[in-house]
Scaffold this motif. Sequence first.
Motif, PDB file in Angstrom:
ATOM      1  N   PRO A 137       0.944  -1.329  -0.139  1.00 49.40           N
ATOM      2  CA  PRO A 137       0.093   0.083  -0.033  1.00 49.40           C
ATOM      3  C   PRO A 137       1.012   1.290   0.104  1.00 49.40           C
ATOM      4  CG  PRO A 137      -1.088  -1.643   1.506  1.00 49.40           C
ATOM      5  CD  PRO A 137       0.397  -2.254   1.005  1.00 49.40           C
ATOM      6  N   TRP A 166      -1.839  -8.138   0.361  1.00 49.89           N
ATOM      7  CA  TRP A 166      -1.890  -6.915  -0.495  1.00 49.89           C
ATOM      8  C   TRP A 166      -2.949  -7.315  -1.843  1.00 49.89           C
ATOM      9  CZ3 TRP A 166      -1.289  -4.764   3.537  1.00 49.89           C
ATOM     10  CH2 TRP A 166      -0.089  -4.842   4.331  1.00 49.89           C
ATOM     11  N   TYR A 170      -5.668  -4.705  -0.910  1.00 53.73           N
ATOM     12  CA  TYR A 170      -5.463  -3.392  -1.138  1.00 53.73           C
ATOM     13  C   TYR A 170      -6.149  -2.980  -2.393  1.00 53.73           C
ATOM     14  CZ  TYR A 170      -2.450   0.775  -2.141  1.00 53.73           C
ATOM     15  OH  TYR A 170      -2.000   1.929  -2.387  1.00 53.73           O
TER      16      TYR A 170
END
Length: 217
Positions: A137, A166, A170
């Motif tokens: 991120p 992620w 994310y």
Amino acid sequence: MSFLNIACEKLNNITSEVPDADGKVKIYDDWAETYDEVQIGSGYKGPENSANIFSSYLANTDARILDFACGTGRVAGELFKHGYRNIDGLDASQKSLDVAAKKNIMKELICVWVDDKALKIASDSYDGLVCVGGFMPGQLHSDCFDEWIRIVKPGGIIVNVLRQQWIDEYPPYANNQLEDDVKKLERSMKWELIKRDEFEGGGDKTWTMAVFIHKIL
């Protein structure tokens, strides 16, 4: 506080609490001198496992390699153990690069925050590129893929390793966005997927690492 808790706290600050590039770089700069100790002590095995994977796809130890988002040079250090001696490093944290320089394992060290602008690196400069943990991120995004493809020679190998967490959570990566961007470049014959894999990074249960291995066409 344990090394694992320190590592998790630092990474949480980087990924959650610091919105701008300068703030993220400052955390890495402040962490640089103890980064290796904390990451090794946490049980994180990403650099070792990634270097093992990379070496199985690029056997020529004279190859010119770029360690992208190299930090203090942990991945480069593992590549060095495999016999590679022609490694450059790129990172946004100058103090991390200063730590890496003391190890005398990389030739050229490039300090730059990577965005959607062209890098000051000639086309077809490298035989291989490895990026371990650069995608998280607020850091790298898929707009760097075109530059990777440009600076790595046809036939060269790119190994990109990031947390599966992620990819799943994310927003700019999730819902197949990151993998769709990867596949667009495959369909346009820019690179060829050799293997999509994963390994347990150690340290924390969220550290399952996704691995993308591509050959430049």
